[in-house]
Scaffold this active site. Structure first.
Site, PDB file in Angstrom:
ATOM      1  N   ALA A 165       0.520  -1.253   0.119  1.00 40.16           N
ATOM      2  CA  ALA A 165       0.447   0.078  -0.017  1.00 40.16           C
ATOM      3  C   ALA A 165       0.786   1.186   0.610  1.00 40.16           C
ATOM      4  O   ALA A 165       2.538   1.317   0.755  1.00 40.16           O
ATOM      5  CB  ALA A 165      -0.519   0.182   1.146  1.00 40.16           C
TER       6      ALA A 165
ATOM      7  N   GLU B 269       4.909  -5.367   7.550  1.00 47.11           N
ATOM      8  CA  GLU B 269       4.087  -4.411   8.112  1.00 47.11           C
ATOM      9  C   GLU B 269       4.568  -4.083   9.248  1.00 47.11           C
ATOM     10  O   GLU B 269       4.529  -3.115   9.526  1.00 47.11           O
ATOM     11  CB  GLU B 269       2.129  -4.545   7.843  1.00 47.11           C
ATOM     12  CG  GLU B 269       1.804  -4.763   6.129  1.00 47.11           C
ATOM     13  CD  GLU B 269       1.789  -5.914   5.646  1.00 47.11           C
ATOM     14  OE1 GLU B 269       2.752  -6.957   6.435  1.00 47.11           O
ATOM     15  OE2 GLU B 269       1.362  -6.132   4.483  1.00 47.11           O
TER      16      GLU B 269
ATOM     17  N   GLY C  16       0.732  -5.165   1.077  1.00 48.75           N
ATOM     18  CA  GLY C  16      -0.382  -5.316  -0.068  1.00 48.75           C
ATOM     19  C   GLY C  16       0.065  -6.144  -1.166  1.00 48.75           C
ATOM     20  O   GLY C  16      -1.120  -6.533  -1.997  1.00 48.75           O
TER      21      GLY C  16
ATOM     22  N   GLU D 189      -0.257  -9.108  -0.411  1.00 51.23           N
ATOM     23  CA  GLU D 189      -1.773  -9.467  -0.669  1.00 51.23           C
ATOM     24  C   GLU D 189      -2.118  -9.419  -1.360  1.00 51.23           C
ATOM     25  O   GLU D 189      -3.572 -10.713  -1.644  1.00 51.23           O
ATOM     26  CB  GLU D 189      -2.051  -8.889   0.343  1.00 51.23           C
ATOM     27  CG  GLU D 189      -2.130  -9.363   1.922  1.00 51.23           C
ATOM     28  CD  GLU D 189      -2.470  -7.626   2.679  1.00 51.23           C
ATOM     29  OE1 GLU D 189      -2.427  -6.693   2.336  1.00 51.23           O
ATOM     30  OE2 GLU D 189      -3.380  -8.480   3.727  1.00 51.23           O
TER      31      GLU D 189
HETATM   32  N1  DAK Z   1       4.847   3.373  -0.313  1.00 53.34           N
HETATM   33  C1  DAK Z   1       4.964   4.444  -0.778  1.00 53.34           C
HETATM   34  N2  DAK Z   1       5.960   4.556  -1.690  1.00 53.34           N
HETATM   35  C2  DAK Z   1       6.893   2.999  -1.356  1.00 53.34           C
HETATM   36  C3  DAK Z   1       7.128   2.053  -1.576  1.00 53.34           C
HETATM   37  C4  DAK Z   1       5.324   2.226  -0.513  1.00 53.34           C
HETATM   38  N3  DAK Z   1       5.090   0.851   0.122  1.00 53.34           N
HETATM   39  N4  DAK Z   1       7.463   1.195  -1.543  1.00 53.34           N
HETATM   40  C5  DAK Z   1       8.569   2.048  -2.276  1.00 53.34           C
HETATM   41  N5  DAK Z   1       7.919   3.072  -2.585  1.00 53.34           N
HETATM   42  C6  DAK Z   1       8.832   4.086  -3.031  1.00 53.34           C
HETATM   43  C7  DAK Z   1      10.349   4.883  -2.794  1.00 53.34           C
HETATM   44  O1  DAK Z   1       9.485   5.700  -1.493  1.00 53.34           O
HETATM   45  C8  DAK Z   1      11.147   5.425  -3.354  1.00 53.34           C
HETATM   46  O2  DAK Z   1      10.145   6.629  -3.546  1.00 53.34           O
HETATM   47  P1  DAK Z   1      11.162   8.103  -4.375  1.00 53.34           P
HETATM   48  O3  DAK Z   1      12.159   8.229  -2.787  1.00 53.34           O
HETATM   49  O4  DAK Z   1      12.213   7.554  -5.073  1.00 53.34           O
HETATM   50  O5  DAK Z   1      10.726   9.114  -3.953  1.00 53.34           O
HETATM   51  C9  DAK Z   1      10.704   4.199  -4.256  1.00 53.34           C
HETATM   52  O6  DAK Z   1       9.303   4.051  -4.281  1.00 53.34           O
HETATM   53  C10 DAK Z   1      12.076   3.230  -4.580  1.00 53.34           C
HETATM   54  O7  DAK Z   1      11.908   3.041  -3.117  1.00 53.34           O
HETATM   55  P2  DAK Z   1      13.337   2.714  -2.779  1.00 53.34           P
HETATM   56  O8  DAK Z   1      14.273   3.345  -3.440  1.00 53.34           O
HETATM   57  O9  DAK Z   1      13.210   2.414  -1.096  1.00 53.34           O
HETATM   58  O10 DAK Z   1      14.064   0.992  -4.107  1.00 53.34           O
HETATM   59  P3  DAK Z   1      15.129   0.481  -3.019  1.00 53.34           P
HETATM   60  O11 DAK Z   1      14.732  -0.851  -4.081  1.00 53.34           O
HETATM   61  O12 DAK Z   1      15.647   1.092  -1.816  1.00 53.34           O
HETATM   62  O13 DAK Z   1      14.199  -0.191  -2.076  1.00 53.34           O
HETATM   63  C11 DAK Z   1      12.466  -1.333  -1.135  1.00 53.34           C
HETATM   64  C12 DAK Z   1      12.826  -1.853  -2.870  1.00 53.34           C
HETATM   65  C13 DAK Z   1      10.868  -2.563  -2.085  1.00 53.34           C
HETATM   66  C14 DAK Z   1      12.729  -2.442  -0.273  1.00 53.34           C
HETATM   67  C15 DAK Z   1      11.687  -0.593  -0.307  1.00 53.34           C
HETATM   68  O14 DAK Z   1      10.935   0.631  -0.923  1.00 53.34           O
HETATM   69  C16 DAK Z   1      10.336  -0.940   0.699  1.00 53.34           C
HETATM   70  O15 DAK Z   1      11.436  -1.427   2.504  1.00 53.34           O
HETATM   71  N6  DAK Z   1       9.373  -0.578   0.610  1.00 53.34           N
HETATM   72  C17 DAK Z   1       8.609  -0.187   1.153  1.00 53.34           C
HETATM   73  C18 DAK Z   1       7.734  -2.183   1.395  1.00 53.34           C
HETATM   74  C19 DAK Z   1       6.883  -2.374   3.013  1.00 53.34           C
HETATM   75  O16 DAK Z   1       6.861  -2.124   3.747  1.00 53.34           O
HETATM   76  N7  DAK Z   1       5.964  -2.536   2.087  1.00 53.34           N
HETATM   77  C20 DAK Z   1       4.275  -2.714   2.975  1.00 53.34           C
HETATM   78  C21 DAK Z   1       4.147  -0.913   3.120  1.00 53.34           C
HETATM   79  S1  DAK Z   1       2.573  -1.225   4.437  1.00 53.34           S
HETATM   80  C22 DAK Z   1      -5.124  -2.679   3.675  1.00 53.34           C
HETATM   81  C23 DAK Z   1      -5.095  -3.461   2.469  1.00 53.34           C
HETATM   82  C24 DAK Z   1      -3.223  -2.858   1.930  1.00 53.34           C
HETATM   83  C25 DAK Z   1      -2.402  -2.518   3.600  1.00 53.34           C
HETATM   84  C26 DAK Z   1      -2.873  -2.426   4.725  1.00 53.34           C
HETATM   85  C27 DAK Z   1      -4.176  -2.035   4.782  1.00 53.34           C
HETATM   86  N8  DAK Z   1      -6.616  -2.419   4.024  1.00 53.34           N
HETATM   87  C28 DAK Z   1      -7.461  -2.178   2.317  1.00 53.34           C
HETATM   88  C29 DAK Z   1      -7.092  -2.435   5.269  1.00 53.34           C
HETATM   89  C30 DAK Z   1      -1.438  -2.844   2.812  1.00 53.34           C
HETATM   90  C31 DAK Z   1      -0.429  -2.337   4.174  1.00 53.34           C
HETATM   91  C32 DAK Z   1       1.179  -1.928   3.041  1.00 53.34           C
HETATM   92  O17 DAK Z   1       1.671  -2.438   2.597  1.00 53.34           O
END
Ligand code: DAK
Length: 253
Positions: free
Chosen positions: A61, A127, A104, A107
């Site tokens: 997300a 998460e 997400g 998921e």
């Molecule tokens: N959201 C927003 N931006 C994101 C992102 C995300 N999830 N993942 C990556 N980006 C963005 C980064 O901020 C970066 O943007 P800039 O700085 O260039 O502007 C760009 O994408 C490239 O990312 P990185 O520079 O971090 O790239 P790396 O290769 O170094 O790292 C990575 C890749 C995938 C390991 C890293 O980006 C990362 O850890 N990303 C976050 C992964 C994460 O934590 N995902 C879970 C998010 S929480 C729901 C439905 C769904 C959900 C909840 C509720 N309901 C319907 C109630 C789900 C929640 C989640 O998914």
């Protein structure tokens, strides 16, 4: 945010927000759901492939979009609901996971019916590392696929796993070289799309019942569905074609 292509009877949906690793913002989910509605309403479409552009399937997300939301806001808008559209799709969906499928994104892949992954794909439910938990079925679908202990470890540590580890766990259906991923997903989608659409729909529904109804009632429903295939011209055609040693021509009726 998404692009939609057609390849014969297959709709290909590509998540195209590569700068944010295809993070699933509200606009992207709205577009995805509209494409699914379109596929569902178009009798020419027999299967759907969902994939991502760049190095991600979807990195979860959109954290920037979620950051300032309050409990009251997300509870009132039932933040989770629109995401379930994919899980409710009646047509078969293949996820072609080309890169990161995190949070997400993982998921979303698990809402699909088949998950093909490239060797370079990575899966995880991170998460917990950002102070929250899976919210789009992650704790439920992952546990159903890989079992309690593995789901616990992944959700409680946020550890990322490779496509091969995900395949060994039962999360991923098959792993392919990156350059073959879409081709293989399309080949399977075409194969499914050539069969009788009502039969495909019944099989999908019967398998999905496993997660949702008790065994005895699932077995009964499956039997009724099996019986009802005998009301289809396609069933007669399929069996006749086999006995006449020719290819079946299904008319979806
Ligand atoms: N959201 C927003 N931006 C994101 C992102 C995300 N999830 N993942 C990556 N980006 C963005 C980064 O901020 C970066 O943007 P800039 O700085 O260039 O502007 C760009 O994408 C490239 O990312 P990185 O520079 O971090 O790239 P790396 O290769 O170094 O790292 C990575 C890749 C995938 C390991 C890293 O980006 C990362 O850890 N990303 C976050 C992964 C994460 O934590 N995902 C879970 C998010 S929480 C729901 C439905 C769904 C959900 C909840 C509720 N309901 C319907 C109630 C789900 C929640 C989640 O998914």
């Amino acid at each position: 945010m998404i692009s939609v292509d057609f390849n014969d009877r297959v709709m290909i949906i590509t998540l195209t927000r590569p700068d944010a690793l295809n993070a699933l913002c509200k606009k992207l989910i709205t577009q995805l759901n509209a494409a699914l509605d379109q596929a569902e309403n178009d009798t020419r479409i027999g299967a759907i492939v969902v994939t991502g552009s760049g190095k991600a399937f979807a990195a979860g997300a959109d954290i920037a979009e979620m950051k300032n939301l309050t409990f009251a806001e997300i509870a009132e808008k039932d933040f989770i609901q629109p995401w379930e559209r994919l899980a409710r799709c009646h047509k078969p969906v293949i996820a072609a996971v080309n890169g990161f499928a995190l949070g997400g994104g993982c998921e979303l892949a698990m809402m699909c019916d088949i998950i093909y992954a490239s060797e370079t794909a990575k899966f995880g439910q991170p998460e917990i590392t950002i102070g929250t938990m899976p919210g789009a079925g992650g704790t439920q679908r992952l546990t159903a696929l890989v079992g309690k202990a593995k789901a616990m470890e992944l959700c409680l540590t946020g550890r990322m796993i490779t496509a091969l580890e995900a395949e060994a766990m039962g999360l991923v259906t098959r792993v392919f070289k990156a350059e073959d991923l879409l081709k293989e997903a399309l080949a399977t989608a075409h194969k499914i799309a050539q069969f009788s659409a009502p039969v495909v729909r019944m099989i999908k529904e019967a398998i999905n019942d496993v997660a949702e109804v008790p065994l005895i009632s699932g077995i009964k429903t499956e039997r009724r569905m099996f019986h009802s295939t005998f009301a289809l011209e396609d069933r007669k055609e399929g069996m006749s074609a086999f006995l006449e040693k020719r290819a079946a021509v299904f008319k979806n009726r």
